[in-house]
Design a protein around this motif. Sequence first.
Motif, mmCIF file in Angstrom:
data_model
loop_
_atom_site.group_PDB
_atom_site.id
_atom_site.type_symbol
_atom_site.label_atom_id
_atom_site.label_comp_id
_atom_site.label_asym_id
_atom_site.label_seq_id
_atom_site.Cartn_x
_atom_site.Cartn_y
_atom_site.Cartn_z
ATOM 1 N N LEU A 166 -38.889 40.098 -3.096
ATOM 2 C CA LEU A 166 -38.809 40.987 -1.940
ATOM 3 C C LEU A 166 -39.694 40.437 -0.827
ATOM 4 N N PHE A 167 -39.071 40.112 0.310
ATOM 5 C CA PHE A 167 -39.794 39.584 1.465
ATOM 6 C C PHE A 167 -39.507 40.493 2.655
ATOM 7 N N ASP A 168 -40.563 40.877 3.369
ATOM 8 C CA ASP A 168 -40.446 41.890 4.409
ATOM 9 C C ASP A 168 -41.008 41.389 5.729
ATOM 10 N N THR A 169 -40.199 41.489 6.775
ATOM 11 C CA THR A 169 -40.624 41.104 8.109
ATOM 12 C C THR A 169 -40.150 42.171 9.096
ATOM 13 N N ALA A 170 -40.250 41.900 10.396
ATOM 14 C CA ALA A 170 -39.832 42.868 11.415
ATOM 15 C C ALA A 170 -39.729 42.172 12.755
ATOM 16 N N ALA A 171 -38.921 42.761 13.635
ATOM 17 C CA ALA A 171 -38.807 42.232 14.996
ATOM 18 C C ALA A 171 -40.144 42.278 15.719
ATOM 19 N N LEU A 172 -40.965 43.273 15.395
ATOM 20 C CA LEU A 172 -42.239 43.435 16.081
ATOM 21 C C LEU A 172 -43.233 42.337 15.759
ATOM 22 N N TYR A 173 -43.216 41.824 14.549
ATOM 23 C CA TYR A 173 -44.286 40.937 14.090
ATOM 24 C C TYR A 173 -44.291 39.627 14.873
ATOM 25 N N GLY A 174 -45.331 39.476 15.686
ATOM 26 C CA GLY A 174 -45.390 38.302 16.537
ATOM 27 C C GLY A 174 -44.314 38.301 17.601
ATOM 28 N N PHE A 175 -43.749 39.497 17.881
ATOM 29 C CA PHE A 175 -42.659 39.622 18.851
ATOM 30 C C PHE A 175 -41.537 38.634 18.541
ATOM 31 N N GLY A 176 -41.130 38.617 17.287
ATOM 32 C CA GLY A 176 -40.026 37.756 16.850
ATOM 33 C C GLY A 176 -40.473 36.487 16.152
ATOM 34 N N ALA A 177 -41.718 36.098 16.342
ATOM 35 C CA ALA A 177 -42.197 34.838 15.760
ATOM 36 C C ALA A 177 -42.155 34.861 14.240
ATOM 37 N N ASN A 178 -42.425 36.015 13.634
ATOM 38 C CA ASN A 178 -42.458 36.077 12.182
ATOM 39 C C ASN A 178 -41.072 35.850 11.583
ATOM 40 N N GLU A 179 -40.065 36.417 12.204
ATOM 41 C CA GLU A 179 -38.701 36.190 11.718
ATOM 42 C C GLU A 179 -38.310 34.721 11.865
ATOM 43 N N ARG A 180 -38.679 34.104 12.982
ATOM 44 C CA ARG A 180 -38.381 32.680 13.162
ATOM 45 C C ARG A 180 -39.132 31.824 12.148
ATOM 46 N N LEU A 181 -40.302 32.289 11.729
ATOM 47 C CA LEU A 181 -41.108 31.548 10.765
ATOM 48 C C LEU A 181 -40.520 31.624 9.361
ATOM 49 N N VAL A 182 -40.206 32.841 8.912
ATOM 50 C CA VAL A 182 -39.791 33.012 7.516
ATOM 51 C C VAL A 182 -38.327 32.672 7.287
ATOM 52 N N GLY A 183 -37.500 32.827 8.318
ATOM 53 C CA GLY A 183 -36.066 32.618 8.146
ATOM 54 C C GLY A 183 -35.690 31.283 7.541
ATOM 55 N N PRO A 184 -36.111 30.163 8.131
ATOM 56 C CA PRO A 184 -35.719 28.856 7.589
ATOM 57 C C PRO A 184 -36.245 28.596 6.177
ATOM 58 N N VAL A 185 -37.431 29.122 5.869
ATOM 59 C CA VAL A 185 -37.996 28.900 4.541
ATOM 60 C C VAL A 185 -37.204 29.667 3.479
ATOM 61 N N LEU A 186 -36.810 30.878 3.806
ATOM 62 C CA LEU A 186 -36.135 31.725 2.825
ATOM 63 C C LEU A 186 -34.634 31.479 2.752
ATOM 64 N N ALA A 187 -34.063 30.868 3.782
ATOM 65 C CA ALA A 187 -32.610 30.683 3.844
ATOM 66 C C ALA A 187 -32.012 30.033 2.596
ATOM 67 N N PRO A 188 -32.606 28.969 2.035
ATOM 68 C CA PRO A 188 -32.002 28.347 0.855
ATOM 69 C C PRO A 188 -32.069 29.218 -0.400
ATOM 70 N N HIS A 189 -32.811 30.334 -0.326
ATOM 71 C CA HIS A 189 -33.045 31.159 -1.516
ATOM 72 C C HIS A 189 -32.441 32.553 -1.380
ATOM 73 N N ARG A 190 -31.554 32.724 -0.408
ATOM 74 C CA ARG A 190 -31.035 34.057 -0.101
ATOM 75 C C ARG A 190 -30.294 34.689 -1.272
ATOM 76 N N ASP A 191 -29.764 33.871 -2.188
ATOM 77 C CA ASP A 191 -29.004 34.444 -3.299
ATOM 78 C C ASP A 191 -29.906 35.042 -4.368
ATOM 79 N N ARG A 192 -31.210 34.817 -4.285
ATOM 80 C CA ARG A 192 -32.107 35.350 -5.315
ATOM 81 C C ARG A 192 -33.249 36.192 -4.756
ATOM 82 N N ILE A 193 -33.211 36.476 -3.473
ATOM 83 C CA ILE A 193 -34.236 37.338 -2.888
ATOM 84 C C ILE A 193 -33.588 38.479 -2.117
ATOM 85 N N THR A 194 -34.386 39.502 -1.827
ATOM 86 C CA THR A 194 -33.980 40.597 -0.950
ATOM 87 C C THR A 194 -34.786 40.473 0.334
#
Length: 339
Positions: A49-77
């Motif tokens: 379970l990985f949790d982010t938000a549009a607010l965090y870093g005003f979008g920076a957090n989503e840009r940060l975690v997205g590429p790292v988690l993308a290859p693992h989307r079939d096994r995470i929420t």
Amino acid sequence: MPSPRPLGPFTVQHVGLGCMNLSHAYGQPPSAEQAHTLLHAALDAGVTLFDTAALYGFGANERLVGPVLAPHRDRITLCSKGGMAGVAGEDGVLRRVIDGHPKTLRQNCEDSLRRLDTEVIDLYYLHRWDPRVPIEESVGEMARLKEEGKIRALGLSEVGVATLRRAHREHPIAALQSEYSLWSRNAELGTLAACRELGIAYVAFSPLGRAFLTGALQDVTSLVAGDIRAAMPRFAPAAYARNLQRLAPMQAIAQEAGCTLAELAIAWVLHQGEHIIALPGTTSVAHLHEDLRGGTVALNAQTLAALDALFPPEAIVGDRYGPQGQREVDTEKFPFEQR
């Protein structure tokens, strides 16, 4: 490792990872390299379970975690939130704005999808209820996003029982995310029980009391610029000094239980109900593993009773948010809290 827990249509490990402080909130965030190392360590440790938000870093957090988690989307929420995001003013400066209008929520979601580089967000929360907009309208738009395949499940954050029930009648709510820890027990005023009744997962953020319950933060005068805790009444120096008096007795309980303060705090949260999922955040790989170990600690009735006696809500000095923050959350408040 204990059995996974249900989260709407998903099944996740009982301790997730809140990604906020990789970009936001507690002063200078880690470098991108350090953040990537932490995220990979979480994946390797079995976090689902990985949790982010549009607010965090005003979008920076989503840009940060997205590429790292993308290859693992079939096994995470993957979870994100909208309805509270950065909006540029006339001076071009981004400021936090709560807006639950359908048009805004749709734009927030589409922006998050793009930043996360994904076609669907597994669990999408309304970050704060906007009282200008009936909750049914906000949830109704989120339901349409689900029908369109942009999100898979709906969540709410920091709402009380009445709002939760209204929202759930409009569309089933998979999760309520709110603060819950030994020193923030507002959930016990009704939302924990309502979630259990309605089959809604309770995702407890800040289960370590924003580091207070770890014992690592002894001197709040050392908080760096931009640390949101500096504006929270219970972290004011005089209040914090009184709150710290509870840590020595807690340390004795932890020693008796054979665990650290952080492990004890996580374990206590998870022992409050099978529908609860703990969502700590950290920038440290060592602390990540400590948090996860907290999910394996078994506490007996005597230990739980001792912790309850040590942390009665009325004994905690200072509200969890300042006056503005208190007004922005819909959660039930104790009589001694500001309104």
